[in-house]
Design a protein around this motif. Structure first.
Motif, PDB file in Angstrom:
ATOM      1  N   SER A 221       0.835  -1.208   0.000  1.00 37.78           N
ATOM      2  CA  SER A 221       0.000   0.000   0.000  1.00 37.78           C
ATOM      3  C   SER A 221       0.865   1.251   0.000  1.00 37.78           C
ATOM      4  O   SER A 221       0.602   2.194  -0.741  1.00 37.78           O
ATOM      5  N   GLN A 222       1.912   1.261   0.824  1.00 39.63           N
ATOM      6  CA  GLN A 222       2.767   2.447   0.919  1.00 39.63           C
ATOM      7  C   GLN A 222       3.435   2.755  -0.414  1.00 39.63           C
ATOM      8  O   GLN A 222       3.498   3.908  -0.843  1.00 39.63           O
ATOM      9  N   GLU A 223       3.912   1.732  -1.107  1.00 39.22           N
ATOM     10  CA  GLU A 223       4.548   1.941  -2.410  1.00 39.22           C
ATOM     11  C   GLU A 223       3.539   2.469  -3.432  1.00 39.22           C
ATOM     12  O   GLU A 223       3.854   3.378  -4.210  1.00 39.22           O
ATOM     13  N   LEU A 224       2.329   1.916  -3.420  1.00 41.39           N
ATOM     14  CA  LEU A 224       1.301   2.392  -4.348  1.00 41.39           C
ATOM     15  C   LEU A 224       0.905   3.831  -4.049  1.00 41.39           C
ATOM     16  O   LEU A 224       0.715   4.637  -4.965  1.00 41.39           O
ATOM     17  N   ILE A 225       0.783   4.160  -2.773  1.00 37.79           N
ATOM     18  CA  ILE A 225       0.461   5.536  -2.375  1.00 37.79           C
ATOM     19  C   ILE A 225       1.520   6.503  -2.913  1.00 37.79           C
ATOM     20  O   ILE A 225       1.205   7.549  -3.471  1.00 37.79           O
ATOM     21  N   GLU A 226       2.792   6.125  -2.760  1.00 40.39           N
ATOM     22  CA  GLU A 226       3.883   6.973  -3.259  1.00 40.39           C
ATOM     23  C   GLU A 226       3.815   7.115  -4.779  1.00 40.39           C
ATOM     24  O   GLU A 226       4.043   8.202  -5.319  1.00 40.39           O
TER      25      GLU A 226
END
Length: 174
Positions: free
Chosen positions: A10-15
């Protein structure tokens, strides 16, 4: 219309959405940056994945208090789900006994099978991995605690195709 599925945390996609590298992403929507808009899809639960012969495998539900001394296998500290798990333990005044961190639910389930601990993971992941030597037990405090949704940058105007795809996801998950 071209749809490209990118599988990341999720964090990578958010970035990637924040950097305009993706039009939108399906992520855990806990504690989102202010630069993003979101649309809810559904609320997932976090479950305890235990060995089939564990004392916890015979119960309908387990509490965080009952898990306080267990060797836990959790997602890495940077993950949205891990932050939800830690917040739940903190609310109960319990310090989790973290034995290992792992990115991948299938690897977490394998470690459980080998007797390395109890994995706390999303119910969606536990169902998807079709556990065989393990059992997914609901955690009372974590029922429906993991919100999943679609995010996009506030500065991006979504195409009609993207909006239609998001609406189709919302409709199919109701």
């Amino acid at each position: 219309v071209k749809i490209e599925a990118v599988v990341k945390t999720s964090q990578e996609l958010i970035e990637m959405v924040e950097d305009y590298r993706l039009d939108f992403g399906v992520v855990v929507t806990f504690n989102l940056p202010e630069s993003l808009e979101s649309a809810a899809l559904f609320d997932d639960s976090i479950v305890a994945v235990v060995q089939k012969n564990s004392i916890f495998s015979r119960v309908k539900e387990v509490s965080l208090k009952e898990l306080r001394k267990a060797q836990l296998i959790l997602y890495p500290a940077s993950s949205q789900t891990r932050q939800l798990i830690e917040a739940g333990f903190t609310r109960k005044g319990i310090l989790p006994n973290i034995a290992m961190e792992m990115h991948y639910p299938a690897a977490m389930a394998s470690l459980v099978e080998q007797g390395m601990g109890i994995a706390l993971m999303s119910e969606l992941s536990a169902r998807r991995d079709k556990l065989s030597a393990q059992v997914a037990v609901p955690i009372k405090e974590f029922a429906g605690i993991r919100p999943l949704g679609v995010v996009w940058h506030k500065g991006r105007k979504l195409s009609p195709q993207s909006r239609a795809f998001i609406q189709a996801m919302q409709t199919s998950l109701k």
